[in-house]
Design an enzyme around this catalytic site. Structure first.
Site, mmCIF file in Angstrom:
data_model
loop_
_atom_site.group_PDB
_atom_site.id
_atom_site.type_symbol
_atom_site.label_atom_id
_atom_site.label_comp_id
_atom_site.label_asym_id
_atom_site.label_seq_id
_atom_site.Cartn_x
_atom_site.Cartn_y
_atom_site.Cartn_z
ATOM 1 N N LYS A 9 0.837 -1.200 0.000
ATOM 2 C CA LYS A 9 0.000 0.000 0.000
ATOM 3 C C LYS A 9 0.873 1.252 0.000
ATOM 4 C CE LYS A 9 -2.404 -1.711 3.176
ATOM 5 N NZ LYS A 9 -3.187 -1.985 4.378
ATOM 6 N N CYS A 17 -13.924 1.441 14.839
ATOM 7 C CA CYS A 17 -12.785 0.521 14.871
ATOM 8 C C CYS A 17 -12.083 0.446 16.217
ATOM 9 C CB CYS A 17 -11.784 0.840 13.754
ATOM 10 S SG CYS A 17 -11.034 2.462 13.846
ATOM 11 N N MET A 18 -12.025 1.538 16.975
ATOM 12 C CA MET A 18 -11.212 1.513 18.186
ATOM 13 C C MET A 18 -11.972 1.735 19.487
ATOM 14 S SD MET A 18 -8.505 0.645 16.931
ATOM 15 C CE MET A 18 -7.845 0.351 18.554
ATOM 16 N N MET A 45 -9.578 -5.713 14.811
ATOM 17 C CA MET A 45 -11.015 -5.573 14.598
ATOM 18 C C MET A 45 -11.835 -6.789 15.031
ATOM 19 S SD MET A 45 -11.247 -2.629 13.918
ATOM 20 C CE MET A 45 -9.669 -1.949 14.326
ATOM 21 N N GLY A 83 -6.241 0.592 13.129
ATOM 22 C CA GLY A 83 -6.368 0.532 11.682
ATOM 23 C C GLY A 83 -5.987 1.817 10.969
ATOM 24 N N GLN A 84 -6.383 2.954 11.518
ATOM 25 C CA GLN A 84 -6.195 4.213 10.798
ATOM 26 C C GLN A 84 -4.936 4.937 11.280
ATOM 27 O OE1 GLN A 84 -10.051 6.250 9.711
ATOM 28 N NE2 GLN A 84 -10.613 5.393 11.675
HETATM 29 S S1 SF4 Z 1 1.766 2.459 7.456
HETATM 30 FE FE1 SF4 Z 1 0.563 0.653 6.924
HETATM 31 S S2 SF4 Z 1 -0.007 0.948 4.781
HETATM 32 FE FE2 SF4 Z 1 1.687 2.360 5.198
HETATM 33 S S3 SF4 Z 1 3.505 1.201 4.599
HETATM 34 FE FE3 SF4 Z 1 3.196 0.875 6.778
HETATM 35 S S4 SF4 Z 1 2.034 -1.037 6.919
HETATM 36 FE FE4 SF4 Z 1 1.858 -0.298 4.792
#
Ligand code: SF4
Lengths: 82, 772
Positions: free
Chosen positions: B82, B171-172, B359, B396-397
């Site tokens: 990503k 999520c949290m 999650m 997650g965020q």
């Molecule tokens: S912060 Fe998350 S999405 Fe970005 S490089 Fe690291 S693991 Fe991948």
């Protein structure tokens, strides 16, 4: 053409076999197989799209744990921005 | 002609990859020249809560390259896939570049003044006729800290309503409540170093390989270097993570509640606990049970001090007698023998145990309880607050921690663990904000689910959504979309691309994103990371802070934001920092962050970060000789909670025989508004699929890629089947991802939520599956 430097991590004892498969990929240059099952390679393709297709394929090779990216240069890509 | 330059860029790419794995290579001279003209700046990754450090290369006002930051302690020079597409996420063709106002069924271009005047007039009108609680703001764990802080001060200190929520409620929230009711302070005691230093990792329903790839790599590194390292994957679905695990333990949905209670039963029965640790550091409590599921509007459920019973250790032991391993097996599907084994692993004095979850535990109709139970395991065995040995709740965020939790953009919170219900907290906040304490309402605002239901009930008149896509991501989303389409509220959406939420907006505002502005994020391990603006946003796009402050001025609240143009970020930071000083959440002066790849709070008086909280080994708030001290908790003791098993809101039955769960895959992120824009990511995993167990598929005559109709009591959807693909759910379970804009899988999900955290359960509802 975008270029990226990647690190492929392999399961114990799989690095040579994986490197062999990688060497056959058009668009991927093998730069080194290190102890600890790590492979360093450079990916290039016409588009980032093409790069990702390659990287995704790498991920699905038996013995590959993960593919990570260290460097990505895409300076000559067309600006899409409005 | 391009040959040499290209070769040099390739040499740079290879050198960076070698450097990231610790092999120094000298780049040919020309390689440096090939990079000339590129200015590199540091930033945290835009995508996930891991918070990797990246270097962003800018040339001619455009991002032309990215690197994993070799100086970044999180990811040490490597990004996940990503991260690969980071900078491209800003360059989609359909970027929003101008404010748009609804005229009937059309959105027409408008000036900023027109748009902001309209928003202010609508908010004023609503407040005048229905009071401040008739308006709201809905933000994001992708907001920068400054954005969240601006929103909090504007809504809570200015408008006088606590109707402010972040999408982190989805999520949290369960993690937050459990941190608060167990330790008296949000956020983990441990950090990512535990992934390098431990030897036993137990994953509770977390597909780390895909959801937290860089952290998983760190864990795997540790495992490859130290063959004794053990990874146990307890889940309802086999994933990429499972492939690397030493052991996979299949569990039924909601089975975690039963399994952990049964593990604790064995620990108590066989006296495997750490008696000295318990005596010194632990209180026992019983909370309120037979909780509802939030399915009815306006359902109220709270666990007040009057509902909480103190227990002795002996009383607790007696109460836990009912949860035998055989009982645990019956409910969780985990064999009693395995439960006994897990109890022995958790209490093995020679092992450094870490629990990891995300999650699967949080998006759970008893999510707070499961968080509590995991802490129980660590508190009873004394395996906590030690380097290499901790429970770690993963986010997650990118700034769910920094913005949603630390700034406190939830409807009950104020910065630095404070809450609106507490008079002293309101006074402290008002003091720092320079306002009358009575301005901050003591009434908890609407939580996310109620906020959007209140639109349907015509009680909420105005809502401003920033940096998130609720009209795709909320469960039972069709009810909410219908309400919005019926124009029951005035809806403003600030974002960078058109989304399912801009579709229903009355005003759309174009935002600046990531390195188009200056900002600060806070990641999972309490690391605060700052970056500077590197490129201009496109067209008329503006920062969310600017949008809010311009609105504030029109609301007569401009005085709340007296920062100078030049010193804006620093001045606001220093004000926010006052909340954190001396309460164990200390942040550093703004300049400090400009120099480093983040600092983990509490930042010590000497400017150094804290890796492990509550221990004299590292936390400056614990004196030498005190060992471990939960200094944020009443009487310095953490709580072990008695939390029994209660079933989920909906379970499979004759008519709807399958469990349905949703989640994330490596190449996609949340609702896909950023990753989905990147065409190459789309192609890598194009469109949502429905994963099935091969035996279920065979029995129903469904082959790979066959179209399948999935129906719940709330909605129906057709998806291609995926059999023996990346993930394989256990028999009787189906799984899908929720990133695909064209398939609103959340229409199927039940809008049940945890009664304490109000976090919806996206992981469990009942569906039927038919070949389409
Ligand atoms: S912060 Fe998350 S999405 Fe970005 S490089 Fe690291 S693991 Fe991948």
């Amino acid at each position: 053409m975008p270029v990226s430097g990647i690190v492929v991590r392999c399961l114990d004892g799989c690095a040579d076999a994986v490197a062999g498969r990688i060497a056959a990929f058009e668009g991927i240059e093998l730069h080194g197989v290190l102890p600890d099952g790590l492979i360093v390679a450079v990916v290039e393709a016409e588009t980032v799209d093409g790069e990702v297709a390659l990287v995704t394929e790498l991920q699905d090779i038996e013995g590959v744990i993960s593919v990570q990216m260290a460097y990505h240069n895409f300076e000559d890509l067309e600006a899409e921005r409005p | 002609m391009g040959l040499t330059r290209r070769d040099f860029i390739k040499a740079s790419a290879a050198a960076a990859a070698f450097a990231a794995v610790g092999v120094p290579v000298v780049r040919p001279k020309g390689a440096q020249a090939a990079e000339e003209g590129i200015t590199w700046g540091k930033a945290p990754c835009r995508y996930c809560g891991v918070g990797c450090c990246v270097l962003v290369g800018v040339k001619g006002g455009r991002i032309v390259a990215t690197k994993g930051d070799p100086a970044g302690p999180v990811n040490k020079g490597l990004n996940c896939i990503k991260g690969y597409f980071l900078s491209k996420a800003l360059y989609g063709k359909d970027r929003l570049t101008t404010p748009l106002i609804r005229k009937g069924n059309k959105m027409v271009e408008a000036s900023w003044d027109e748009a902001l005047d309209l928003i202010a007039s609508k908010y004023k009108e609503a407040i005048a006729s229905h009071g401040p609680d008739s308006v709201a703001m809905y933000g994001s764990g992708q907001w920068t800290i400054h954005e969240g802080y601006t929103a909090s001060k504007l809504m809570k200190g200015g408008i006088g309503t606590n109707n402010l929520e972040p999408n982190a409620r989805l999520c949290m929230a369960s993690a937050v409540v459990a941190f608060m009711n167990t330790f008296g302070s949000d956020e983990p005691m441990g950090c990512y170093d535990d992934l390098d230093l431990g030897d036993t990792y137990i994953l509770w329903g977390a597909n780390m390989a895909e959801a937290h790839p860089v952290l998983f790599s760190r864990l795997i590194d540790n495992k490859l270097k130290h063959p004794g390292v053990k990874l146990i994957d307890i889940a309802t679905r086999r994933t990429r993570t499972t492939k690397m695990a030493d052991e996979y333990i299949a569990m039924r949905p909601q089975g975690d509640l039963a399994a952990i209670n049964a593990i604790i039963h064995v620990i108590l029965r066989d006296r495997l606990y750490d008696e000295a640790f318990i005596k010194q550091h632990v209180n026992f409590k019983r909370g309120k049970e037979n909780a509802p599921y939030g399915l009815k509007d306006k359902e109220v459920f709270n666990e007040t001090p009057a509902d909480i019973k103190n227990l002795t250790f002996d009383e607790y032991k007696v109460m836990m007698k009912q949860f035998t391993p055989q009982w645990g097996e019956k409910i969780s599907g985990i064999p009693a023998k395995k439960i006994e084994e897990l109890a022995r692993i958790y209490s093995d004095k020679s092992r450094k145990i870490n629990s990891l979850w995300t999650m699967g535990v949080n998006q759970h109709s008893r999510g707070v309880w499961v968080n509590n139970l995991i802490y129980n395991l660590h508190l009873l065995t004394g395996k906590i607050c030690k380097p290499g040995e901790n429970p770690l709740s993963l986010t997650g965020q990118p700034s769910a921690c920094g913005t949603a939790r630390e700034v406190g953009t939830f409807s009950h919170r104020l910065p630095a663990d404070m809450v609106v219900m507490n008079e002293a907290h309101r006074k402290k906040a008002a003091g720092i904000w320079g306002i009358d304490p009575n301005k901050i309402s003591s009434k908890v605002g609407l939580h996310t689910m109620e906020m959007f239901r209140a639109i349907d009930r015509s009680e909420l008149k105005c809502i401003w959504i920033q940096c998130t896509n609720p009209f795709q991501s909320l469960p039972n989303v069709s009810r909410l979309r219908k309400a919005a389409e019926a124009r029951k509220a005035f809806i403003v959406v600030s974002d960078i691309y058109p989304t399912k939420s801009t579709e229903v907006a009355d005003v759309i505002l174009p935002s600046a994103s990531w390195v188009e502005k200056e900002g600060v994020f806070g990641n999972t391990e309490r690391r605060t990371q700052q970056w500077f603006k590197m490129i201009e946003p496109p067209g008329q796009a503006r920062e969310d802070t600017w949008q809010m402050i311009e609105f504030a001025k029109r609301m007569g609240l401009g005085h709340l934001f007296p920062y100078s143009e030049k010193g804006f970020y620093k001045e606001m930071w220093e004000e926010y920092r006052k909340f954190t000083i001396g309460v164990g959440k200390d942040l550093a002066p703004y300049e400090a962050y400009a120099k480093v790849r983040g600092l983990r709070w509490p930042v010590k008086p000497d400017g150094k970060e804290t890796r492990w909280r509550y221990t004299e080994a590292d936390d400056a708030n614990v004196k030498k000789g005190e060992g471990i001290k939960f200094y944020k908790a009443p009487d310095n003791k953490a709580n072990v909670w008695f939390r029994p098993y209660e079933p989920p809101a909906e379970s499979p039955d004759k008519e709807y025989p399958f469990w349905f769960s949703t989640g994330r895959v490596l190449e996609h992120w949340h609702t896909g508004t950023m990753t989905g824009r990147v065409p190459e990511l789309r192609r890598a995993v194009s469109g949502a699929t429905i994963e099935m167990h091969p035996e279920d598929a065979k029995r129903m005559g469904i082959k790979n890629r066959d179209k399948v109709r999935v129906t719940s009591r709330r909605g129906t959807i057709v998806l291609p089947a995926e059999i023996n693909g990346r993930g394989t759910p256990e028999k009787g379970n189906v799984f899908t991802t929720f990133f695909d804009e064209t398939k609103l899988v959340n229409e199927l999900c039940i809008d049940a939520f945890d009664p304490l955290s109000k976090e919806p359960d996206f992981k469990k509802c009942a569906v039927k599956v038919k070949k389409a």
